[in-house]
Design an enzyme around this catalytic site. Structure first.
Site, mmCIF file in Angstrom:
data_model
loop_
_atom_site.group_PDB
_atom_site.id
_atom_site.type_symbol
_atom_site.label_atom_id
_atom_site.label_comp_id
_atom_site.label_asym_id
_atom_site.label_seq_id
_atom_site.Cartn_x
_atom_site.Cartn_y
_atom_site.Cartn_z
ATOM 1 N N PHE A 1 11.561 14.995 10.792
ATOM 2 C CA PHE A 1 10.426 14.079 10.947
ATOM 3 C C PHE A 1 10.723 13.043 12.023
ATOM 4 O O PHE A 1 9.894 12.761 12.891
ATOM 5 C CB PHE A 1 10.159 13.326 9.638
ATOM 6 C CG PHE A 1 9.370 14.079 8.612
ATOM 7 C CD1 PHE A 1 8.542 15.136 8.948
ATOM 8 C CD2 PHE A 1 9.438 13.702 7.279
ATOM 9 C CE1 PHE A 1 7.813 15.814 7.989
ATOM 10 C CE2 PHE A 1 8.710 14.372 6.303
ATOM 11 C CZ PHE A 1 7.895 15.434 6.657
ATOM 12 N N HIS B 1 4.054 -0.967 3.647
ATOM 13 C CA HIS B 1 3.224 0.236 3.488
ATOM 14 C C HIS B 1 4.178 1.404 3.276
ATOM 15 O O HIS B 1 4.970 1.731 4.162
ATOM 16 C CB HIS B 1 2.383 0.449 4.746
ATOM 17 C CG HIS B 1 1.510 1.669 4.700
ATOM 18 N ND1 HIS B 1 0.329 1.715 3.984
ATOM 19 C CD2 HIS B 1 1.641 2.895 5.292
ATOM 20 C CE1 HIS B 1 -0.233 2.909 4.147
ATOM 21 N NE2 HIS B 1 0.539 3.643 4.927
ATOM 22 N N GLN C 1 4.722 2.710 12.452
ATOM 23 C CA GLN C 1 5.504 3.911 12.183
ATOM 24 C C GLN C 1 6.757 3.469 11.430
ATOM 25 O O GLN C 1 7.200 2.321 11.576
ATOM 26 C CB GLN C 1 5.884 4.581 13.514
ATOM 27 C CG GLN C 1 6.787 5.791 13.400
ATOM 28 C CD GLN C 1 6.167 6.898 12.579
ATOM 29 O OE1 GLN C 1 6.288 6.887 11.360
ATOM 30 N NE2 GLN C 1 5.500 7.842 13.237
ATOM 31 N N HIS D 1 5.955 4.796 20.926
ATOM 32 C CA HIS D 1 5.329 6.092 20.668
ATOM 33 C C HIS D 1 6.055 7.165 21.468
ATOM 34 O O HIS D 1 6.398 6.957 22.637
ATOM 35 C CB HIS D 1 3.853 6.045 21.081
ATOM 36 C CG HIS D 1 3.058 7.220 20.629
ATOM 37 N ND1 HIS D 1 3.158 8.461 21.234
ATOM 38 C CD2 HIS D 1 2.147 7.362 19.637
ATOM 39 C CE1 HIS D 1 2.343 9.307 20.629
ATOM 40 N NE2 HIS D 1 1.718 8.666 19.660
ATOM 41 N N ALA E 1 -7.139 5.816 20.765
ATOM 42 C CA ALA E 1 -7.415 5.107 19.515
ATOM 43 C C ALA E 1 -8.276 3.865 19.742
ATOM 44 O O ALA E 1 -9.122 3.531 18.904
ATOM 45 C CB ALA E 1 -6.102 4.718 18.833
ATOM 46 N N SER F 1 0.833 -1.202 0.000
ATOM 47 C CA SER F 1 0.000 0.000 0.000
ATOM 48 C C SER F 1 0.865 1.247 0.000
ATOM 49 O O SER F 1 2.049 1.204 0.357
ATOM 50 C CB SER F 1 -0.933 -0.011 1.213
ATOM 51 O OG SER F 1 -0.230 -0.292 2.412
ATOM 52 N N TYR G 1 -4.858 12.527 7.843
ATOM 53 C CA TYR G 1 -5.863 13.415 8.445
ATOM 54 C C TYR G 1 -5.083 14.356 9.336
ATOM 55 O O TYR G 1 -4.382 13.910 10.253
ATOM 56 C CB TYR G 1 -6.781 12.513 9.278
ATOM 57 C CG TYR G 1 -8.106 13.061 9.717
ATOM 58 C CD1 TYR G 1 -9.098 13.358 8.799
ATOM 59 C CD2 TYR G 1 -8.399 13.196 11.073
ATOM 60 C CE1 TYR G 1 -10.359 13.786 9.223
ATOM 61 C CE2 TYR G 1 -9.650 13.621 11.500
ATOM 62 C CZ TYR G 1 -10.621 13.909 10.574
ATOM 63 O OH TYR G 1 -11.859 14.322 10.992
ATOM 64 N N ARG H 1 -5.565 7.881 17.224
ATOM 65 C CA ARG H 1 -5.908 8.936 18.173
ATOM 66 C C ARG H 1 -5.752 10.281 17.492
ATOM 67 O O ARG H 1 -6.569 11.175 17.626
ATOM 68 C CB ARG H 1 -4.994 8.892 19.402
ATOM 69 C CG ARG H 1 -5.407 9.923 20.476
ATOM 70 C CD ARG H 1 -4.302 10.235 21.445
ATOM 71 N NE ARG H 1 -3.255 11.035 20.815
ATOM 72 C CZ ARG H 1 -2.198 11.494 21.457
ATOM 73 N NH1 ARG H 1 -2.035 11.213 22.735
ATOM 74 N NH2 ARG H 1 -1.283 12.209 20.823
ATOM 75 N N GLY H 2 -4.676 10.436 16.749
ATOM 76 C CA GLY H 2 -4.413 11.673 16.023
ATOM 77 C C GLY H 2 -3.469 12.583 16.766
ATOM 78 O O GLY H 2 -3.304 12.492 17.979
ATOM 79 N N ASP H 3 -2.830 13.456 16.013
ATOM 80 C CA ASP H 3 -1.907 14.432 16.601
ATOM 81 C C ASP H 3 -2.686 15.579 17.208
ATOM 82 O O ASP H 3 -3.741 15.986 16.701
ATOM 83 C CB ASP H 3 -0.964 14.985 15.519
ATOM 84 C CG ASP H 3 -0.047 13.902 14.978
ATOM 85 O OD1 ASP H 3 0.320 13.000 15.749
ATOM 86 O OD2 ASP H 3 0.285 13.964 13.785
ATOM 87 N N LYS I 1 -5.960 -1.698 21.360
ATOM 88 C CA LYS I 1 -6.537 -1.364 20.059
ATOM 89 C C LYS I 1 -6.936 -2.629 19.302
ATOM 90 O O LYS I 1 -8.001 -2.682 18.669
ATOM 91 C CB LYS I 1 -5.541 -0.541 19.229
ATOM 92 C CG LYS I 1 -5.306 0.858 19.756
ATOM 93 C CD LYS I 1 -4.454 1.702 18.830
ATOM 94 C CE LYS I 1 -2.999 1.340 18.867
ATOM 95 N NZ LYS I 1 -2.152 2.338 18.142
ATOM 96 N N GLU J 1 0.827 5.579 0.986
ATOM 97 C CA GLU J 1 0.149 6.627 1.756
ATOM 98 C C GLU J 1 0.418 8.014 1.181
ATOM 99 O O GLU J 1 1.535 8.325 0.777
ATOM 100 C CB GLU J 1 0.632 6.578 3.208
ATOM 101 C CG GLU J 1 -0.057 7.583 4.118
ATOM 102 C CD GLU J 1 0.205 7.295 5.578
ATOM 103 O OE1 GLU J 1 -0.146 6.184 6.021
ATOM 104 O OE2 GLU J 1 0.787 8.158 6.262
#
Length: 281
Positions: A210, A260, A170, A143, A117, A8, A42, A100-102, A159, A10
């Site tokens: 990053f 991915h 990641q 994380h 999440a 996949s 997102y 969960r998102g940043d 999760k 992204e």
């Protein structure tokens, strides 16, 4: 682990019309690989919600590659999430990346009705049953906000137990960290596929920035070699391609259920890896 591998790519939603046209051109190029799916990120706190929705529907409908939107619970109410899920379901989207998102800059803690999440995964299952294949994130190198490996692994298991179908990691540059994480997860009863996230190396300064932010460790020998190339972009890219190709070979030989690719909306770096690995088309 299943031997049926999946691949996949992204993307992130572009901010300008020119950027969006470039994204679509990149997607058309990568569609030639016949990937299992695309995904689209997102922004922090749902800041790109509308652009993510537009991009996902266009990739899925026009490029005709199944596309998975990222969905985060930070900053969104249950009503907003419910509406988005209904929109995606009605559009025929069948896969979601649940995060969960940043936190947006200045937001000290998570807002919204769902805090973690695993809460989002459980909510999606409660609202839509088995309609969506739910991807979740995994962090082989922990994380950046987790206190330690054990705590982070517990969050991952939560999760999975909430109803995740598979996981995407990641990015990392040390295959051993991936294998160790998978081994520990299996000991906790996790059986879902855990697919390595792959970041092509094309620009050292951006990569370092990053990586520092997301907790991905660049091995010292890689960092020093990249530093030595200075502004020699061709050498950086050639060296990066070699390093990542060799890591992917080791991952696949070691049983990884696919790859991915984090494309950063560029086709050629991922295509070069695809060709080197002789992946199916």
């Amino acid at each position: 682990m299943s031997q049926d591998r999946r691949y996949s790519f992204e993307f992130f939603p572009a901010k300008t019309e020119a950027g969006h046209e470039k994204l679509l051109a990149t997607a058309r190029n990568l569609a030639s690989c016949k990937p299992d799916f695309f995904s689209c990120t997102y922004g922090a706190g749902g800041s790109t919600r509308d652009r993510t929705l537009q991009t996902v529907l266009q990739l899925d409908g026009e490029i005709q590659v199944p596309t998975a939107p990222h969905l985060s619970c930070v900053g969104d109410s249950k009503a907003e999430l419910r509406a988005l899920l209904a929109h995606y379901k009605d559009a025929g989207i069948q896969r979601i990346v649940a995060l969960r998102g940043d936190l947006p800059s200045g937001m000290g803690m998570a807002s919204g009705e769902l805090r973690h999440a695993n809460d989002l995964v459980a909510f999606i299952r409660a609202e839509t049953g088995d309609h969506f294949h739910i991807e979740v994130a995994a962090y082989p190198e922990v994380h950046p906000q987790a206190r330690n490996f054990e705590e982070d692994l517990k969050h991952f298991v939560n999760k999975v137990n909430a109803g995740a179908s598979s996981a995407i990691t990641q990015y990392f540059f040390n295959a051993d960290s991936y294998f160790y994480f998978v081994e520990r997860a299996r000991r906790q009863g996790v059986e879902i596929p855990i697919v390595p996230g792959i970041m092509p190396i094309t620009n050292y300064s951006k990569l370092a920035r990053f990586s520092d932010a997301c907790g991905a460790e660049i091995p010292r020998w890689v960092r020093k070699q990249l530093e030595a190339y200075g502004d020699d972009v061709a050498s950086i890219q050639a060296f990066g391609e070699q390093v990542i190709t060799e890591m992917c070979e080791r991952l696949l030989q070691g049983g990884a259920p696919g790859l991915h690719f984090y494309t950063l909306n560029q086709a050629e770096p991922s295509l070069a890896l695809w060709r080197n690995l002789k992946l199916p088309r």
